[in-house]
Scaffold this active site. Structure first.
Site, PDB file in Angstrom:
ATOM      1  N   ASP A 308       0.858  -1.186   0.000  1.00  9.52           N
ATOM      2  CA  ASP A 308       0.000   0.000   0.000  1.00  9.52           C
ATOM      3  C   ASP A 308       0.893   1.234   0.000  1.00  9.52           C
ATOM      4  OD1 ASP A 308      -2.192   1.941   1.361  1.00  9.52           O
ATOM      5  OD2 ASP A 308      -3.204   0.189   0.537  1.00  9.52           O
ATOM      6  N   ASP A 309       0.448   2.276   0.611  1.00 12.54           N
ATOM      7  CA  ASP A 309       1.168   3.549   0.672  1.00 12.54           C
ATOM      8  C   ASP A 309       2.547   3.367   1.329  1.00 12.54           C
ATOM      9  OD1 ASP A 309       1.671   6.245   0.630  1.00 12.54           O
ATOM     10  OD2 ASP A 309      -0.145   6.821   1.712  1.00 12.54           O
ATOM     11  N   LYS A 387      -3.431   0.340  -6.804  1.00 15.57           N
ATOM     12  CA  LYS A 387      -4.453   1.048  -6.015  1.00 15.57           C
ATOM     13  C   LYS A 387      -4.191   2.532  -6.203  1.00 15.57           C
ATOM     14  CE  LYS A 387      -5.913   1.547  -1.153  1.00 15.57           C
ATOM     15  NZ  LYS A 387      -5.772   0.923   0.181  1.00 15.57           N
ATOM     16  N   ASP A 389      -5.277   6.184  -5.202  1.00 15.96           N
ATOM     17  CA  ASP A 389      -5.971   6.769  -4.055  1.00 15.96           C
ATOM     18  C   ASP A 389      -6.076   8.288  -4.181  1.00 15.96           C
ATOM     19  OD1 ASP A 389      -6.968   7.381  -1.574  1.00 15.96           O
ATOM     20  OD2 ASP A 389      -5.530   6.150  -0.467  1.00 15.96           O
ATOM     21  N   GLY A 431     -15.989   6.251  -2.526  1.00 16.30           N
ATOM     22  CA  GLY A 431     -17.391   6.245  -2.958  1.00 16.30           C
ATOM     23  C   GLY A 431     -17.901   7.586  -3.448  1.00 16.30           C
ATOM     24  N   ARG A 448     -13.485   1.309  -4.133  1.00 11.87           N
ATOM     25  CA  ARG A 448     -13.887   1.425  -2.729  1.00 11.87           C
ATOM     26  C   ARG A 448     -15.221   2.163  -2.665  1.00 11.87           C
ATOM     27  NH1 ARG A 448      -9.688   1.910   1.021  1.00 11.87           N
ATOM     28  NH2 ARG A 448     -11.088   3.341   2.072  1.00 11.87           N
ATOM     29  N   ASP A 452     -12.204   4.443   4.953  1.00 12.65           N
ATOM     30  CA  ASP A 452     -11.447   3.297   5.464  1.00 12.65           C
ATOM     31  C   ASP A 452     -12.275   2.482   6.454  1.00 12.65           C
ATOM     32  OD1 ASP A 452      -9.574   4.591   4.019  1.00 12.65           O
ATOM     33  OD2 ASP A 452      -8.065   4.665   5.605  1.00 12.65           O
TER      34      ASP A 452
HETATM   35  C1  GLA Z   1      -6.340   5.981   2.457  1.00  9.72           C
HETATM   36  C2  GLA Z   1      -6.903   4.670   1.939  1.00  9.72           C
HETATM   37  C3  GLA Z   1      -6.359   3.519   2.771  1.00  9.72           C
HETATM   38  C4  GLA Z   1      -4.834   3.536   2.707  1.00  9.72           C
HETATM   39  C5  GLA Z   1      -4.287   4.894   3.134  1.00  9.72           C
HETATM   40  C6  GLA Z   1      -2.801   5.015   2.865  1.00  9.72           C
HETATM   41  O1  GLA Z   1      -6.789   6.256   3.739  1.00  9.72           O
HETATM   42  O2  GLA Z   1      -8.302   4.688   1.966  1.00  9.72           O
HETATM   43  O3  GLA Z   1      -6.872   2.284   2.321  1.00  9.72           O
HETATM   44  O4  GLA Z   1      -4.431   3.238   1.399  1.00  9.72           O
HETATM   45  O5  GLA Z   1      -4.922   5.944   2.443  1.00  9.72           O
HETATM   46  O6  GLA Z   1      -2.294   6.244   3.237  1.00  9.72           O
END
Ligand code: GLA
Length: 638
Positions: A308-309, A387, A389, A431, A448, A452
């Site tokens: 992820d990030d 992903k 974001d 969303g 998504r 979160d």
């Molecule tokens: C957002 C996303 C999470 C994650 C964080 C990473 O909050 O919705 O799923 O990827 O960023 O910083």
């Protein structure tokens, strides 16, 4: 001193007891910790324009059980969203007396003045205080119970810890003979690199054979890994997998559909976020890939290993990109290509994350104004999943209305299609603007549907995601975020946190994700999978429902506060149903075959226990404990 004094006072008969003087450890809430005489963020309590010296600062979703002796007189409180979140946040306060709803506020929005509630308690033995989110998600739902007191002529109210349940493992242990768990359909784009690990449980060594393998793809017969190049000719290729070991033989077919659509069934895998947050490293990623194989998750069908990030450079670093504009990684990720290669050697797929904005959510370098070179770099490194974001894109978006939300995803969707790799696009924008209506048309494979997922409260996320049935289809899935189970929040040598959902709740979580045809991503510590968590994640019949070839998300048959019924039609004519009690008390739920749309005679099978249950009655009544569920697969009798 003060608390001892208060505790002594509390044992006296009668009195007025501020909520904040009781034992707050029994409170469960979706974010942060309950605060005494402060908001959840630790500020003086204020709702609208009114400040309060005393009270309890909490957060949706909150639940607190209190035992009374029947001699309490009344519960009073000012309630509302704390002013610290401005006009954001929306909540509903509920008070249950002896298991019955005694009071429910309307939805209270951030910025509103407080509401005064007064609930008579005569004869009440069990009091339950609840704060629900206001129908969106729990972000910014800072909920105050200000000047909240229980007046009693009897004993001090007693805070009751949530009921503890035994963690029963329902999933039978895999048999020693082989069991193939591949989806029955799989999409790949013509002429691109092909990699597929055949998921198969059973005693190793297993020897694999594949009938109908197109030219250009070869089989590693010991590992069951297919590698090579997808045929350039579009169409459907029928593959037959045969797995043999000392205990037996299994066969299962898979249609390889060579065309433009990927993710014909919901993608399955692991994501680093809830496991490691900003402490993620190359080493954790490799360990996760190893564990995916050694724990048996890969044998059940898990395939993607996604960082992820936080793998790239970040705000304040001297150099963010090299002289050609290529993104640089941080020191925890010395070589992204080597990492992806490592994951691929297991036959697994590799995923990564970035943002269309200048910065990711955690403040690392995003793709803004470097989208093309980033897409190309990710493909060259060998990644199979992105992903994307939204985050800081908010600050640079120029258009208005839906085009504002579509633009960055159209751009990245097109760029990914241009790469000579099959790369899934996971749209992460929580969303906004009903992404489910248009996410598929801009190249998203999954999107998504909410903010979160709160690690210990998936209920509001599920409640929303389950209503989006009509938007899910092969290649395009509603994404209610990860399965945060087992141990999470590890990294940097930390010990992590154990998910606090009760066992029934965890079964409900996975049941719902299976029925909602949700992307099936675990996000927890892969190196610490206990048998209970493994049982939750690797039940082949649960996964079979999620991965069903028809690609339908379950329809909502009923959605009440104490009863959810979902029904998912399956490719072979079976129907998978989930009957779920999302409430805090036992719930008696009756349903009929007619409301499930079933005619004639049907039998049912317990999906978790992988066991036939016999004929399905015209009318079924179940008593389900709080947060528990049943998951059945129904089949028409011959
Ligand atoms: C957002 C996303 C999470 C994650 C964080 C990473 O909050 O919705 O799923 O990827 O960023 O910083």
């Amino acid at each position: 001193m003060l608390s001892t004094w208060l505790a002594c006072l509390g044992t006296l008969q009668g009195g007025v007891h501020p909520l904040s003087t009781l034992d707050l450890r029994a409170i469960t809430q979706g974010w942060g910790q309950p605060q005494v005489n402060k908001s959840v963020d630790g500020r003086p309590i204020k709702i609208g324009t009114k400040s309060f010296a005393t009270g309890l600062g909490s957060h949706a979703s909150m639940v607190w059980r209190l035992k009374l002796d029947g001699k309490a007189v009344r519960f009073t409180s000012w309630v509302g969203v704390d002013a610290e979140v401005g006009t954001r946040g929306s909540v509903v306060f509920q008070v249950f007396c002896n298991g019955k709803l005694a009071l429910e506020t309307r939805t209270l929005e951030g910025g509103e003045e407080p509401l005064f509630i007064d609930v008579p308690l005569k004869g009440v033995k069990e009091l339950l205080l609840v704060v629900k989110d206001g129908g969106d998600d729990i972000n910014y739902d800072h909920a105050d119970w200000a000047e909240a007191t229980i007046e009693t002529t009897g004993a001090t109210p007693v805070s009751v810890m949530p009921p503890v349940e035994k963690a029963e493992i329902l999933t039978p242990k895999p048999k020693p003979s082989p069991r193939l768990n591949n989806p029955t359909i799989y999409g790949a784009r013509p002429g691109n690199p092909f990699l597929f690990r055949i998921p198969c449980q059973g005693l190793r060594p297993i020897s694999f054979k594949v009938e109908g393998l197109p030219e250009g793809i070869t089989l590693d017969a010991n590992e069951g890994i297919l590698r090579g190049t997808t045929p350039t000719k579009r169409g459907t290729y029928s593959l037959n997998f045969i797995a043999t070991n000392a205990k037996g033989k299994a066969r299962k077919s898979m249609k390889l559909v060579v065309g433009d659509t990927l993710a014909l069934t919901p993608p399955m895998g692991w994501n680093s976020w809830n496991a490691h947050y900003d402490k993620v490293t190359d080493a954790y990623m490799r360990k996760a890939a190893d564990a995916m194989v050694s724990s048996g998750l890969a044998d059940a069908g898990f395939a993607y290993v996604n960082v992820d990030d936080c793998w790239m450079t970040k705000k304040g670093d001297a150099r963010l990109r090299d002289e050609n504009g290529r993104i640089l990684t941080n020191s925890r990720f010395p070589d992204m290509k080597a990492m992806a290669d490592y994951i691929h050697r297991h036959g697994l797929k590799a995923g990564l994350y970035t943002s269309p904005g200048p910065w990711t959510c955690a403040g690392y370098t995003g793709a803004w104004q470097h989208e093309a070179i980033d897409a190309q770099t990710f493909a060259e490194w060998g990644f199979d999943f992105l992903k994307y974001d939204w985050c800081s894109y908010e600050g640079v978006a120029t258009l208005e209305g839906r085009p504002r939300f579509e633009k960055p995803y159209i751009q990245m969707g097109d760029l990914l299609k241009k790469q000579k790799r099959d790369i899934l696009l996971n749209m992460c924008q929580y969303g906004m603007d009903k992404v489910w209506e248009w996410g598929g048309s801009v190249g998203g494979h999954t999107w998504r549907t909410t903010g979160d997922i709160p690690p210990n409260n998936f209920w509001p996320v599920a409640a929303h995601n389950m209503t989006l049935t009509e938007f899910a289809k092969p290649g395009q899935w509603n994404d209610p975020d990860y399965l945060v189970l087992g141990w999470y929040a590890v990294g940097d040598g930390g010990t992590g946190v154990r998910a606090t959902h009760g066992p029934s709740e965890q079964y409900s979580y996975v049941t719902l994700w299976s029925l909602m045809a949700a992307p099936f991503f675990y996000s927890g510590d892969m190196t610490r999978l206990d048998d209970f968590t493994k049982g939750l994640l690797t039940n082949p019949e649960v996964i079979e429902v999620n991965q069903d070839e028809l690609g339908k998300q379950a329809r909502v048959v009923r959605q009440l506060s104490d009863a959810w019924i979902l029904a998912k039609p399956l490719a072979n004519g079976d129907v998978a149903i989930g009957v779920v009690n999302p409430g805090e008390f036992d719930s008696k739920i009756t349903f009929t075959k007619a409301e499930l749309g079933l005619k004639g005679d049907w039998t049912s099978r317990d999906v978790w226990r992988m066991k036939d249950r016999g004929p399905l009655a015209d009318k079924t009544t179940l008593t389900l404990r709080r947060k528990s569920s049943v998951f059945w697969r129904l089949r028409k009798s011959n």
